[in-house]
Design a protein around this motif. Structure first.
Motif, PDB file in Angstrom:
ATOM      1  N   LYS A  49       0.835  -1.232  -0.060  1.00 15.92           N
ATOM      2  CA  LYS A  49      -0.006  -0.048  -0.133  1.00 15.92           C
ATOM      3  C   LYS A  49       0.906   1.409   0.014  1.00 15.92           C
ATOM      4  O   LYS A  49       0.780   2.082  -0.712  1.00 15.92           O
ATOM      5  N   ILE A  54      -1.632   5.440  -4.925  1.00 20.38           N
ATOM      6  CA  ILE A  54      -2.774   5.494  -4.447  1.00 20.38           C
ATOM      7  C   ILE A  54      -3.697   4.451  -5.409  1.00 20.38           C
ATOM      8  O   ILE A  54      -3.811   4.969  -6.286  1.00 20.38           O
ATOM      9  N   ASN A  55      -4.522   3.651  -4.664  1.00 18.93           N
ATOM     10  CA  ASN A  55      -5.526   2.862  -5.246  1.00 18.93           C
ATOM     11  C   ASN A  55      -4.896   2.084  -6.577  1.00 18.93           C
ATOM     12  O   ASN A  55      -5.742   1.882  -7.753  1.00 18.93           O
ATOM     13  N   TYR A  56      -3.753   1.797  -6.702  1.00 14.86           N
ATOM     14  CA  TYR A  56      -3.155   1.149  -7.621  1.00 14.86           C
ATOM     15  C   TYR A  56      -3.615  -0.413  -7.696  1.00 14.86           C
ATOM     16  O   TYR A  56      -3.764  -1.100  -6.531  1.00 14.86           O
ATOM     17  N   THR A  57      -3.926  -0.859  -8.846  1.00 19.08           N
ATOM     18  CA  THR A  57      -4.710  -2.216  -8.869  1.00 19.08           C
ATOM     19  C   THR A  57      -3.943  -2.963  -9.966  1.00 19.08           C
ATOM     20  O   THR A  57      -3.194  -2.391 -10.954  1.00 19.08           O
ATOM     21  N   THR A 161      -6.503  -4.116  -5.837  1.00 26.21           N
ATOM     22  CA  THR A 161      -5.211  -3.881  -5.217  1.00 26.21           C
ATOM     23  C   THR A 161      -4.465  -5.004  -4.741  1.00 26.21           C
ATOM     24  O   THR A 161      -4.977  -5.867  -4.220  1.00 26.21           O
TER      25      THR A 161
END
Length: 204
Positions: A49, A54-57, A161
């Protein structure tokens, strides 16, 4: 005489040091490997994380999003399902998840080594996994999951994520290997919703 006695004492001590691994039961070996993995997974928040946007998938198969709800659903719907079938699915799914995470991480990324260490730990867990009987075929639904996870051209992709995937790994591990992770409250273990709600903040 003194030298002979010292030699015998040394040999006896050496034998004692060798005995524990020899006498280690398959269950003990499995639990030892899983607890080592558990300790490593505790660092998933920072590595999956904080070290990522941020919000990487990443793209994974539908079956690779293996949650507690999937275990409950499979147990309710699949006939002749054994715990070993679910444990095999857990192992395969999470090994594939780690491969997908590594594919998107540059070698010099701060989380790359952490992920490769997880891969190594999963190999060690696999080495002590009990072998399924050759006389028994896994249920059809389990075989289907095996095939779909290995498919290259799949229509059932999801974007998740990396941290969520490792959270799933951690929680389902505690559910499927209860003997290795005894809950303080047997009525609220990782297979039950109340415990999940209680531990939500701690697991994030």
């Amino acid at each position: 005489m003194v030298r002979s006695t010292a030699w015998l004492l040394g040999a006896l001590l050496g034998l004692i040091c060798v005995l524990p691994p020899v006498l280690m039961t398959p269950r003990t070996a499995q639990c030892t490997s899983l607890k080592t993995l558990e300790n490593k997974l505790i660092g998933r928040r920072r590595n999956m994380k904080h070290n990522l946007p941020i919000n990487y998938t990443i793209r994974v198969h539908y079956e690779e999003v293996f949650k507690l709800s999937n275990i409950t659903r499979l147990r309710a719907r699949v006939e002749d399902l054994e715990d070993g079938d679910l444990q095999d699915v857990w192992l395969l799914v999470n090994q594939e998840v780690l491969k997908r995470i590594l594919r998107v991480l540059p070698v010099r990324h701060p989380s790359y080594k952490y992920t490769t260490n997880l891969e190594d730990l999963f190999r060690k867990v696999q080495q002590v996994f009990p072998q399924q009987s050759d006389e028994r075929e896994p249920p059809e639904r389990i075989e289907e999951i095996y095939k779909r996870v290995k498919e290259i051209d799949s229509k059932g992709w999801r974007f998740v994520t990396p941290k969520s995937l490792l959270d799933n790994c951690y929680r389902t591990m505690h559910c499927l290997f209860k003997d290795c992770f005894p809950s303080e409250d047997r009525e609220e273990d990782y297979c039950g919703l109340p415990h999940w709600r209680k531990g939500r903040k701690r697991l994030q």
